[in-house]
Design an enzyme around this catalytic site. Structure first.
Site, PDB file in Angstrom:
ATOM      1  N   GLU A 185       0.913  -0.864  -0.460  1.00  0.00           N
ATOM      2  CA  GLU A 185      -0.079   0.187   0.515  1.00  0.00           C
ATOM      3  C   GLU A 185       0.758   1.561  -0.270  1.00  0.00           C
ATOM      4  O   GLU A 185       1.339   2.207  -0.390  1.00  0.00           O
ATOM      5  CB  GLU A 185      -0.558  -0.253   0.844  1.00  0.00           C
ATOM      6  CG  GLU A 185      -2.120  -0.689   1.043  1.00  0.00           C
ATOM      7  CD  GLU A 185      -3.029  -0.834  -0.229  1.00  0.00           C
ATOM      8  OE1 GLU A 185      -2.936   0.312  -0.629  1.00  0.00           O
ATOM      9  OE2 GLU A 185      -4.247  -1.914   0.430  1.00  0.00           O
ATOM     10  N   LYS A 227      -3.591  10.562   1.948  1.00  0.00           N
ATOM     11  CA  LYS A 227      -4.684  10.037   2.079  1.00  0.00           C
ATOM     12  C   LYS A 227      -5.637  10.757   2.600  1.00  0.00           C
ATOM     13  O   LYS A 227      -7.041  10.950   2.390  1.00  0.00           O
ATOM     14  CB  LYS A 227      -4.921   8.065   2.938  1.00  0.00           C
ATOM     15  CG  LYS A 227      -6.161   7.696   2.765  1.00  0.00           C
ATOM     16  CD  LYS A 227      -6.472   6.287   2.929  1.00  0.00           C
ATOM     17  CE  LYS A 227      -7.741   5.986   3.129  1.00  0.00           C
ATOM     18  NZ  LYS A 227      -7.817   4.353   3.013  1.00  0.00           N
ATOM     19  N   GLU A 237     -15.959   9.436  -2.383  1.00  0.00           N
ATOM     20  CA  GLU A 237     -15.095   8.746  -3.942  1.00  0.00           C
ATOM     21  C   GLU A 237     -16.008   8.365  -4.722  1.00  0.00           C
ATOM     22  O   GLU A 237     -17.081   7.644  -5.033  1.00  0.00           O
ATOM     23  CB  GLU A 237     -15.488   7.171  -3.035  1.00  0.00           C
ATOM     24  CG  GLU A 237     -14.499   6.470  -4.115  1.00  0.00           C
ATOM     25  CD  GLU A 237     -13.969   4.540  -3.476  1.00  0.00           C
ATOM     26  OE1 GLU A 237     -13.249   4.842  -3.420  1.00  0.00           O
ATOM     27  OE2 GLU A 237     -15.313   3.874  -3.820  1.00  0.00           O
ATOM     28  N   ASN A 245      -7.798   3.465  -5.103  1.00  0.00           N
ATOM     29  CA  ASN A 245      -7.760   1.604  -5.804  1.00  0.00           C
ATOM     30  C   ASN A 245      -6.791   1.217  -6.922  1.00  0.00           C
ATOM     31  O   ASN A 245      -7.153   0.349  -7.804  1.00  0.00           O
ATOM     32  CB  ASN A 245      -9.389   1.372  -5.891  1.00  0.00           C
ATOM     33  CG  ASN A 245     -10.372   1.643  -5.502  1.00  0.00           C
ATOM     34  OD1 ASN A 245     -10.222   1.053  -3.922  1.00  0.00           O
ATOM     35  ND2 ASN A 245     -11.007   2.814  -5.154  1.00  0.00           N
ATOM     36  N   HIS A 252      -8.607  -7.327  -5.404  1.00  0.00           N
ATOM     37  CA  HIS A 252      -9.948  -7.566  -5.485  1.00  0.00           C
ATOM     38  C   HIS A 252     -10.115  -8.859  -5.681  1.00  0.00           C
ATOM     39  O   HIS A 252     -10.847 -10.110  -5.280  1.00  0.00           O
ATOM     40  CB  HIS A 252     -11.169  -6.664  -4.610  1.00  0.00           C
ATOM     41  CG  HIS A 252     -10.677  -4.812  -4.451  1.00  0.00           C
ATOM     42  ND1 HIS A 252     -11.653  -4.800  -4.015  1.00  0.00           N
ATOM     43  CD2 HIS A 252     -10.058  -5.388  -3.362  1.00  0.00           C
ATOM     44  CE1 HIS A 252     -11.136  -3.539  -2.918  1.00  0.00           C
ATOM     45  NE2 HIS A 252     -10.105  -4.466  -2.003  1.00  0.00           N
TER      46      HIS A 252
END
Length: 362
Positions: A185, A227, A237, A245, A252
Site C-alpha cells: 500500500e 490519504k 468516492e 484503488n 480484489h
C-alpha cells in the site's frame, strides 16, 4: 508526536503518530468523548501483545472496558461476525454513547467500523491500527465494510472514526509477511501521488525491512498525509478518491476467487498493481519502463507479482462486481508516470484478457 488532521467539517478527526502512546488512549478519548461504555474489538493474539497496556491505561482514567475477541483472518469480515458482535453489545447494554475501539489490523478496523456505523444508527469508534497496512491505509478515511462471497467489501458504509492512534512500536512484533503486505500500500501511494516517496522506498529497501525507526515514521506519516488530502477532496468516492484503488480492481478479484485465504490483502494488491501498470502500457498511457520499475520494487520487498493459478476469464468475471464500475463498464486506475494516475472506464475486454495472460509470463 505527529498530529495529522483530516478536515471533514463536523466529521473531522486527528491521526496521532508516535511511539509508546497506547497507555495514553484513555486520555485521548476523554478529551473528545464521554463514553457510557468502552468495548475493545480485537484478535486474541493482538490482545496478548497490547491489551494490558491499553486496558490499564483506560482504567487509569476511570474506564472499565469490555473486550470482544474475533477470529483471525479475512473470513471474519462477514455479516455473521457482525451479528455475533451485536449480540454481545446487547448483552452489555450498549447505547449510543458507547464507544468501540478497533485494536488490530484492517480486518478488525473494517469490521468494527461497520458495526459502529450500523449499531443504533451509529455510535463512535476509535481506530488503533497495529499493522503497517492498517496504519497507512484502512484506518484512515472512513471506509467500513464486510465481505460477501461474490465480492470484497461489497456491504459497507462511509463512517469516520473519532480518532486514529498509531503507535509505531506495534510494528516491532509484526510478522514479516504482514510488514511486506503493508509496504504494498505504501508503494501504491508513491505511484498515485508522490514520486519522492517512491524514490525513498527504492533507496531504503533494507532499512525499511529492518524496521529502521526514522524510515518507518516517514513512510507512515507520508502515506497518511497523502490519504488525508485525497479523502478531504472526495470523502465518499464520487470519483477522485478512486485513485486510492490503484491495483485494487485486479487485487480484489484475486482475493474473492481465492476465498480470501490464499493472499494477504497487500499481496493481492501487489499483483493487481503490476497488472494495472501493464494495462496502462497496452492502453498507451505509459512506457514499458514504468511496470518494470514497479515490478523491481515489489520484488525487492518480497511481494508476489503473479497469480498463476487463476484463469483470466474468471478474474474478468469477478471484476464485473467491482464497486467502482459504472454503466457495466470496468473501471481502472492506471499509472501515467510515478506520481500520476488516470481513471479509465473504456478499456476493451480483449485488452484486459491479453494483459492478464501476459502477466503470468513475467
Amino acid at each position: 508526536m505527529k498530529n495529522l488532521k483530516i478536515d471533514l467539517n463536523e466529521r473531522s478527526y486527528d491521526i496521532l503518530i508516535s511511539r509508546n502512546i497506547l497507555s495514553k488512549v484513555g486520555e485521548f478519548i476523554s478529551n473528545i468523548l464521554e463514553p457510557s461504555r468502552i468495548i475493545i474489538i480485537t484478535h486474541p493474539s493482538v490482545r496478548k501483545l497490547f491489551g494490558d497496556e491499553i486496558e490499564s491505561g483506560l482504567a487509569n482514567v476511570g474506564y472499565s472496558p469490555n473486550v470482544i475477541e474475533i477470529p483471525e483472518g479475512e473470513t471474519s469480515k462477514s455479516l455473521r461476525q457482525v451479528d455475533l458482535i451485536y449480540d454481545r453489545m446487547f448483552e452489555m447494554k450498549c447505547d449510543r454513547k458507547s464507544v468501540l475501539i478497533a485494536l488490530g489490523g484492517g480486518v478488525v478496523g473494517d469490521l468494527t467500523g461497520f458495526t459502529a456505523a450500523t449499531f443504533q444508527r451509529g455510535i463512535p469508534f476509535i481506530q488503533i491500527p497495529t499493522t503497517l497496512l492498517s496504519q497507512v491505509d484502512s484506518s484512515v478515511g472512513g471506509k467500513t465494510a464486510v465481505n460477501h462471497p461474490r465480492g470484497k467489501n461489497m456491504i459497507g458504509a462511509f463512517y469516520q472514526p473519532k480518532l486514529v492512534v498509531i503507535d509505531l512500536n506495534t510494528l516491532i512484533t509484526l510478522p514479516k509477511n504482514q510488514l511486506r503486505a503493508g509496504l504494498s500500500e505504501v508503494v501504491k501511494y508513491g505511484v498515485i501521488a508522490d514520486e519522492k516517496l517512491f524514490v525513498f522506498l527504492e533507496n531504503n529497501i533494507q532499512k525499511i525491512l529492518s524496521l529502521d525507526s526514522k524510515c518507518l515514521e516517514y513512510i507512515v506519516k507520508t502515506s497518511c498525509a497523502i490519504k488525508a488530502r485525497i479523502v478531504e477532496k472526495d470523502e465518499r468516492e464520487s470519483k477522485y478518491r478512486m485513485i486510492l484503488n490503484f491495483g485494487h480492481t485486479f487485487g480484489h478479484a484475486i482475493e474473492t476467487l481465492t476465498n480470501y485465504t490464499e493472499y494477504l490483502h497487500g499481496e493481492a494488491i501487489s499483483i493487481g498493481m503490476l497488472q494495472a501498470a501493464l494495462l496502462s502500457v497496452e492502453s498507451g498511457l505509459c512506457n514499458k519502463d514504468l511496470p518494470k520499475r514497479i515490478t523491481n520494487l515489489l520484488k525487492e520487498f518480497g511481494l508476489p507479482i503473479q497469480a498463476h493459478d487463476l484463469k483470466s476469464k474468471d478474474i474478468i468475471e469477478s471484476m464485473r462486481h467491482d464497486k467502482k464500475n459504472s454503466h457495466n463498464k470496468l473501471r481502472f486506475v492506471l499509472p501515467k508516470s510515478i506520481g500520476s494516475v488516470e481513471i479509465i472506464d473504456d478499456v476493451p475486454e480483449t485488452l484486459i484478457q491479453s494483459v492478464l495472460d501476459k502477466s503470468k509470463l513475467i
